[in-house]
Design a protein around this motif. Structure first.
Motif, mmCIF file in Angstrom:
data_model
loop_
_atom_site.group_PDB
_atom_site.id
_atom_site.type_symbol
_atom_site.label_atom_id
_atom_site.label_comp_id
_atom_site.label_asym_id
_atom_site.label_seq_id
_atom_site.Cartn_x
_atom_site.Cartn_y
_atom_site.Cartn_z
ATOM 1 N N LEU A 1 14.456 -20.319 -14.653
ATOM 2 C CA LEU A 1 13.551 -19.362 -14.006
ATOM 3 C C LEU A 1 12.658 -18.688 -15.051
ATOM 4 O O LEU A 1 11.465 -18.458 -14.816
ATOM 5 C CB LEU A 1 14.353 -18.309 -13.251
ATOM 6 C CG LEU A 1 15.152 -18.830 -12.038
ATOM 7 C CD1 LEU A 1 16.156 -17.787 -11.566
ATOM 8 C CD2 LEU A 1 14.206 -19.206 -10.898
ATOM 9 N N ALA A 2 13.236 -18.390 -16.208
ATOM 10 C CA ALA A 2 12.462 -17.754 -17.281
ATOM 11 C C ALA A 2 11.368 -18.690 -17.781
ATOM 12 O O ALA A 2 10.215 -18.273 -17.978
ATOM 13 C CB ALA A 2 13.394 -17.359 -18.428
ATOM 14 N N LEU A 3 11.712 -19.946 -17.977
ATOM 15 C CA LEU A 3 10.728 -20.912 -18.482
ATOM 16 C C LEU A 3 9.618 -21.167 -17.467
ATOM 17 O O LEU A 3 8.483 -21.477 -17.845
ATOM 18 C CB LEU A 3 11.431 -22.230 -18.846
ATOM 19 C CG LEU A 3 12.421 -22.157 -20.020
ATOM 20 C CD1 LEU A 3 13.079 -23.515 -20.238
ATOM 21 C CD2 LEU A 3 11.714 -21.710 -21.296
ATOM 22 N N ARG A 4 9.924 -21.030 -16.187
ATOM 23 C CA ARG A 4 8.907 -21.205 -15.138
ATOM 24 C C ARG A 4 8.091 -19.943 -14.909
ATOM 25 O O ARG A 4 7.133 -19.951 -14.137
ATOM 26 C CB ARG A 4 9.575 -21.620 -13.818
ATOM 27 C CG ARG A 4 10.162 -23.019 -13.814
ATOM 28 C CD ARG A 4 10.262 -23.563 -12.393
ATOM 29 N NE ARG A 4 11.112 -22.742 -11.541
ATOM 30 C CZ ARG A 4 12.380 -23.026 -11.259
ATOM 31 N NH1 ARG A 4 12.959 -24.087 -11.801
ATOM 32 N NH2 ARG A 4 13.082 -22.245 -10.466
ATOM 33 N N GLY A 5 8.509 -18.839 -15.524
ATOM 34 C CA GLY A 5 7.816 -17.569 -15.307
ATOM 35 C C GLY A 5 8.097 -16.970 -13.948
ATOM 36 O O GLY A 5 7.303 -16.168 -13.441
ATOM 37 N N ASP A 6 9.220 -17.342 -13.347
ATOM 38 C CA ASP A 6 9.584 -16.844 -12.019
ATOM 39 C C ASP A 6 10.368 -15.547 -12.161
ATOM 40 O O ASP A 6 11.612 -15.523 -12.097
ATOM 41 C CB ASP A 6 10.415 -17.900 -11.287
ATOM 42 C CG ASP A 6 10.728 -17.506 -9.846
ATOM 43 O OD1 ASP A 6 10.390 -16.367 -9.449
ATOM 44 O OD2 ASP A 6 11.322 -18.340 -9.124
ATOM 45 N N GLY A 7 9.663 -14.444 -12.370
ATOM 46 C CA GLY A 7 10.318 -13.157 -12.559
ATOM 47 C C GLY A 7 11.062 -12.692 -11.331
ATOM 48 O O GLY A 7 12.148 -12.110 -11.426
ATOM 49 N N GLU A 8 10.506 -12.959 -10.153
ATOM 50 C CA GLU A 8 11.156 -12.541 -8.909
ATOM 51 C C GLU A 8 12.497 -13.240 -8.735
ATOM 52 O O GLU A 8 13.498 -12.626 -8.383
ATOM 53 C CB GLU A 8 10.233 -12.841 -7.725
ATOM 54 C CG GLU A 8 10.735 -12.296 -6.403
ATOM 55 C CD GLU A 8 9.747 -12.530 -5.262
ATOM 56 O OE1 GLU A 8 10.200 -12.673 -4.118
ATOM 57 O OE2 GLU A 8 8.521 -12.537 -5.536
ATOM 58 N N GLY A 9 12.503 -14.560 -8.995
ATOM 59 C CA GLY A 9 13.752 -15.314 -8.897
ATOM 60 C C GLY A 9 14.747 -14.891 -9.960
ATOM 61 O O GLY A 9 15.956 -14.840 -9.720
ATOM 62 N N PHE A 10 14.239 -14.564 -11.129
ATOM 63 C CA PHE A 10 15.080 -14.106 -12.234
ATOM 64 C C PHE A 10 15.822 -12.833 -11.838
ATOM 65 O O PHE A 10 17.037 -12.720 -12.030
ATOM 66 C CB PHE A 10 14.204 -13.863 -13.470
ATOM 67 C CG PHE A 10 14.940 -13.401 -14.687
ATOM 68 C CD1 PHE A 10 15.477 -14.313 -15.571
ATOM 69 C CD2 PHE A 10 15.081 -12.040 -14.953
ATOM 70 C CE1 PHE A 10 16.155 -13.879 -16.706
ATOM 71 C CE2 PHE A 10 15.755 -11.606 -16.081
ATOM 72 C CZ PHE A 10 16.285 -12.527 -16.964
ATOM 73 N N VAL A 11 15.097 -11.887 -11.263
ATOM 74 C CA VAL A 11 15.715 -10.620 -10.850
ATOM 75 C C VAL A 11 16.688 -10.853 -9.693
ATOM 76 O O VAL A 11 17.780 -10.278 -9.665
ATOM 77 C CB VAL A 11 14.634 -9.595 -10.457
ATOM 78 C CG1 VAL A 11 15.260 -8.344 -9.864
ATOM 79 C CG2 VAL A 11 13.767 -9.237 -11.663
ATOM 80 N N ALA A 12 16.302 -11.715 -8.737
ATOM 81 C CA ALA A 12 17.153 -11.990 -7.579
ATOM 82 C C ALA A 12 18.482 -12.614 -7.991
ATOM 83 O O ALA A 12 19.500 -12.448 -7.296
ATOM 84 C CB ALA A 12 16.419 -12.907 -6.599
ATOM 85 N N ASN A 13 18.489 -13.335 -9.108
ATOM 86 C CA ASN A 13 19.718 -13.970 -9.597
ATOM 87 C C ASN A 13 20.414 -13.121 -10.668
ATOM 88 O O ASN A 13 21.137 -13.642 -11.508
ATOM 89 C CB ASN A 13 19.408 -15.365 -10.135
ATOM 90 C CG ASN A 13 19.231 -16.387 -9.035
ATOM 91 O OD1 ASN A 13 20.196 -16.949 -8.528
ATOM 92 N ND2 ASN A 13 17.977 -16.623 -8.642
ATOM 93 N N HIS A 14 20.149 -11.818 -10.609
ATOM 94 C CA HIS A 14 20.858 -10.824 -11.432
ATOM 95 C C HIS A 14 20.586 -10.957 -12.926
ATOM 96 O O HIS A 14 21.433 -10.604 -13.757
ATOM 97 C CB HIS A 14 22.374 -10.887 -11.163
ATOM 98 C CG HIS A 14 22.733 -10.839 -9.716
ATOM 99 N ND1 HIS A 14 22.647 -9.683 -8.972
ATOM 100 C CD2 HIS A 14 23.130 -11.827 -8.857
ATOM 101 C CE1 HIS A 14 23.010 -9.942 -7.714
ATOM 102 N NE2 HIS A 14 23.292 -11.235 -7.620
ATOM 103 N N GLY A 15 19.390 -11.428 -13.276
ATOM 104 C CA GLY A 15 19.043 -11.561 -14.686
ATOM 105 C C GLY A 15 19.053 -10.240 -15.433
ATOM 106 O O GLY A 15 19.317 -10.204 -16.639
ATOM 107 N N LEU A 16 18.786 -9.134 -14.720
ATOM 108 C CA LEU A 16 18.762 -7.834 -15.374
ATOM 109 C C LEU A 16 20.156 -7.339 -15.738
ATOM 110 O O LEU A 16 20.304 -6.367 -16.484
ATOM 111 C CB LEU A 16 18.052 -6.798 -14.494
ATOM 112 C CG LEU A 16 16.584 -7.089 -14.159
ATOM 113 C CD1 LEU A 16 15.980 -5.933 -13.375
ATOM 114 C CD2 LEU A 16 15.772 -7.352 -15.427
ATOM 115 N N ASP A 17 21.199 -8.008 -15.219
ATOM 116 C CA ASP A 17 22.570 -7.633 -15.582
ATOM 117 C C ASP A 17 23.013 -8.269 -16.897
ATOM 118 O O ASP A 17 24.094 -7.940 -17.412
ATOM 119 C CB ASP A 17 23.554 -8.053 -14.474
ATOM 120 C CG ASP A 17 23.463 -7.158 -13.244
ATOM 121 O OD1 ASP A 17 23.100 -5.975 -13.413
ATOM 122 O OD2 ASP A 17 23.741 -7.638 -12.137
ATOM 123 N N CYS A 18 22.216 -9.163 -17.441
ATOM 124 C CA CYS A 18 22.554 -9.806 -18.720
ATOM 125 C C CYS A 18 22.685 -8.734 -19.802
ATOM 126 O O CYS A 18 21.851 -7.830 -19.908
ATOM 127 C CB CYS A 18 21.470 -10.807 -19.094
ATOM 128 S SG CYS A 18 21.628 -11.473 -20.777
#
Length: 447
Positions: free
Chosen positions: A390-407
């Motif tokens: 998701l990061a490489l695709r620039g999909d910030g919305e998907g990144f957040v939806a998949n709990h990326g901010l909990d990293c």
């Protein structure tokens, strides 16, 4: 003694043998050298300089005034003249306004630093002393400690946990502090417990530090509200949420602070700094830094004055025996790679690692083989391979939806990946972008 731990995580070689038996050596800045004091050495609002070019300052004099509740003042660690106020690089690779002081070598101390009997101080007086002492999370996070020690009204604190895990490979500065300044550590914990009299103090130490466990266990055996527990050597054992789970079996919800589950967590140097600020009236001006790796001529633990550059430190301990291929501020798992040593040390500086080509070799990144090792070892239970895509695709919305901010940016996924995918790097970058977007959106809505 039962050994406690958390779920998942990794077991990198600890590399601590290089410095763990090296007592702390005091390194003072050279006369006429320049020290640099960035106004942003903590999470929150940066400080505003409260001195001007041409001013004479003393050791312990405030030079940066906190500009908000979540902020922390900054103090001169030397005496001398303010020769400039200009932007400069900090270890994170960004620029911050910095006060530049030319050390006159006299180390003349500010008259306001006086010892106090903390047992006779009120809680408000203690919190004010912590705030005015510029104490922040010294392990690297830099969160202002006076904020952490004063949770929202009605919050019940059951545990004050001292993070003595020091799980990052190579780092031994906290270990040496436990051995050499154990009394200050215990007294500092008593000060924090005075603020929360119904809480229990627990010092969590990884089991690769048996001398520290033995020493501190002996010293607290007759203190009813303090105990020492042994933790399994595993990374990231020192992560706030994972330390809480290991010791209390409580889980901090996503987006919540430790106080939500009745806990406060501070690392060893932070607790010692609380003691220095409250009992001795001395603000944060010094830092113990581990210098390690195969390149330094004299690996060890060094107490330096905040504001010295890494180059000053290296020069004073004999330089390099071989030219380093890679230099890292902090540990190898979560530290920041640097391209120059002309960077100021700050309150949160913990280590300088200088690796030879053999030590720093990383194989080329290859295609993901769907082995799920990153998922198996992620201490937060995330799916790093997906977040990487998701990061490489620039999909910030998907990144957040998949709990990326909990990293928690621990790097366990990159360490275990057999394809050497740059998982942590891409996740960290995207997390930074998305958090900046969220802050901008919140600020716009507030207007």
């Amino acid at each position: 003694m039962q050994t406690l731990t958390f779920k998942r995580g990794v077991h990198p070689p600890d590399g601590k043998a290089l410095t763990q038996d090296k007592p702390i050596k005091v390194i003072l800045p050279k006369e006429n050298s320049e020290l640099f004091f960035p106004m942003s050495q903590h999470i929150g609002a940066p400080c505003e300089p409260c001195v001007q070019k041409g001013d004479y300052v003393k050791v312990g004099q405030k030079i940066g005034e906190a500009t908000g509740f979540v902020s922390s003042p900054i103090f001169s660690s030397v005496s001398g003249e303010v020769v400039d106020i200009r932007p400069m690089l900090v270890p994170l690779g960004v620029k911050s306004l910095a006060v530049v002081i030319k050390n006159d070598g006299k180390m003349e101390e500010y008259e306001g630093m006086q010892p106090r009997d903390y047992t006779k101080m009120t809680n408000d007086e203690i919190l004010t002393a912590v705030k005015e002492g510029g104490v922040v999370g010294m392990g690297g996070a830099g969160f202002p400690t006076h904020v952490k020690l004063a949770p929202p009204p009605g919050t019940k604190i059951d545990y004050v946990l001292v993070n003595a895990a020091e799980c990052e490979p190579y780092l031994t500065c906290d270990y040496r502090l436990m051995l050499e300044q154990s009394d200050k550590l215990i007294e500092g914990l008593k000060i924090v417990l005075k603020l929360h009299p119904n809480a229990k103090g627990v010092i969590g130490i990884e089991d690769n530090k048996p001398e520290a466990i033995k020493l501190l266990s002996e010293k607290v055996k007759d203190i009813p509200n303090i105990e020492v527990v042994s933790l399994l050597k595993k990374f990231p054992q020192g992560s706030e949420k994972h330390l809480i789970y290991a010791i209390t079996k409580r889980e901090v919800p996503s987006g919540a602070l430790p106080s939500a589950v009745g806990c406060i967590v501070d690392n060893v140097d932070t607790i010692i700094s609380v003691y220095n600020a409250v009992a001795e009236g001395r603000p944060v001006m010094r830092k113990v830094v581990t210098v390690s790796g195969g390149a330094p001529a004299n690996p060890g633990n060094y107490q330096i004055r905040v504001g010295m550059t890494y180059r000053d430190l290296v020069d004073q301990i004999g330089g390099f025996k071989v030219e380093p291929e890679k230099m890292i501020a902090g540990g190898p798992m979560m530290g920041i790679a640097m391209y120059t040593l002309d960077v100021a040390t700050t309150k949160t500086s913990s280590a300088l690692l200088c690796f030879t080509p053999a030590e720093s070799f990383i194989p080329p990144e290859r295609n993901c083989i769907r082995c799920a090792k990153c998922v198996e070892h992620c201490p937060m239970g995330l799916q790093p391979f997906m977040l990487n895509q998701l990061a490489l695709r620039g999909d910030g919305e998907g990144f957040v939806a998949n709990h990326g901010l909990d990293c928690i940016e621990c790097g366990s996924c990159s360490y275990e990946c057999p394809a050497k995918r740059q998982l942590a790097q891409s996740i960290k970058s995207t997390k930074k972008i998305e958090m900046a977007k969220a802050r901008a959106k919140a600020a716009a809505e507030k207007k």
